[in-house]
Motif scaffolding. Structure first.
Motif, PDB file in Angstrom:
ATOM      1  N   UNK A 141       0.823  -1.185   0.000  1.00  0.00           N
ATOM      2  CA  UNK A 141       0.000   0.000   0.000  1.00  0.00           C
ATOM      3  C   UNK A 141       0.869   1.251   0.000  1.00  0.00           C
ATOM      4  N   UNK A 142       0.209   2.394   0.004  1.00  0.00           N
ATOM      5  CA  UNK A 142       0.935   3.667  -0.056  1.00  0.00           C
ATOM      6  C   UNK A 142       1.395   4.135   1.323  1.00  0.00           C
ATOM      7  N   UNK A 143       0.870   3.513   2.357  1.00  0.00           N
ATOM      8  CA  UNK A 143       1.258   3.867   3.714  1.00  0.00           C
ATOM      9  C   UNK A 143       0.314   4.875   4.350  1.00  0.00           C
ATOM     10  N   UNK A 144       0.242   4.815   5.672  1.00  0.00           N
ATOM     11  CA  UNK A 144      -0.547   5.774   6.444  1.00  0.00           C
ATOM     12  C   UNK A 144       0.266   6.197   7.654  1.00  0.00           C
ATOM     13  N   UNK A 145       0.272   7.485   7.916  1.00  0.00           N
ATOM     14  CA  UNK A 145       1.111   8.038   8.991  1.00  0.00           C
ATOM     15  C   UNK A 145       0.436   7.849  10.351  1.00  0.00           C
ATOM     16  N   UNK A 146       1.215   7.345  11.277  1.00  0.00           N
ATOM     17  CA  UNK A 146       0.789   7.257  12.679  1.00  0.00           C
ATOM     18  C   UNK A 146       1.761   8.078  13.504  1.00  0.00           C
ATOM     19  N   UNK A 147       1.231   9.018  14.255  1.00  0.00           N
ATOM     20  CA  UNK A 147       2.055   9.859  15.109  1.00  0.00           C
ATOM     21  C   UNK A 147       1.530   9.775  16.541  1.00  0.00           C
ATOM     22  N   UNK A 148       2.407   9.403  17.451  1.00  0.00           N
ATOM     23  CA  UNK A 148       2.039   9.267  18.854  1.00  0.00           C
ATOM     24  C   UNK A 148       2.786  10.331  19.645  1.00  0.00           C
ATOM     25  N   UNK A 149       2.045  11.209  20.273  1.00  0.00           N
ATOM     26  CA  UNK A 149       2.659  12.279  21.049  1.00  0.00           C
ATOM     27  C   UNK A 149       2.825  11.859  22.501  1.00  0.00           C
ATOM     28  N   UNK A 150       3.861  12.391  23.117  1.00  0.00           N
ATOM     29  CA  UNK A 150       4.140  12.027  24.519  1.00  0.00           C
ATOM     30  C   UNK A 150       3.430  12.961  25.485  1.00  0.00           C
TER      31      UNK A 150
END
Length: 126
Positions: free
Chosen positions: A117-126
């Motif tokens: 797939x093209x990818x999906x961004x996952x961002x986890x903030x602290x």
């Protein structure tokens, strides 16, 4: 075969996200699936996989007990449920599948997969 990921986004540490991988051009039912991720400046990393039979999964140690892969045959979708997310889970997540059906093991190397797939961004903030 086209794979499309969705469900990424920004979440606080400890939160959850569910990624979906939808396929067009084939059914997932007979094909082993893998989830990978790549953080900036890092190599592609195996996250987890689902054997074509649907009854066997494998996970990287870093996500074991927090992430779960499942398949919805009716929707021809593979899901990655991510719980207890940590900042180090931040990456672009990709689903992948093989060109050939069946097989006896879950593949953990990206080079063993044929469609991505093209990818999906996952961002986890602290």
């Amino acid at each position: 075969v086209q794979l499309v990921e969705s469900g990424g986004g920004l979440v606080q540490a400890g939160g959850s996200l569910r990624l979906s991988c939808a396929a067009s051009g084939r059914t997932f039912r007979n094909y082993t699936m893998g989830w990978f991720r790549q953080a900036p400046g890092q190599e592609l990393e195996f996250v987890g996989g689902l054997l074509w039979s649907g009854d066997s999964t494998d996970y990287a140690d870093s996500v074991k007990g927090r992430f779960t892969i499942s398949r919805d045959n009716a929707k021809n979708t593979v899901l990655l449920q991510m719980n207890s997310l940590k900042p180090e889970d931040t990456a672009v997540y990709y689903c992948a599948t093989k060109r050939t059906p069946f097989g006896s093991r879950i593949l953990v190397r990206g080079a063993e997969y044929d469609y991505w797939g093209q990818g999906t961004q996952v961002t986890v903030s602290s």
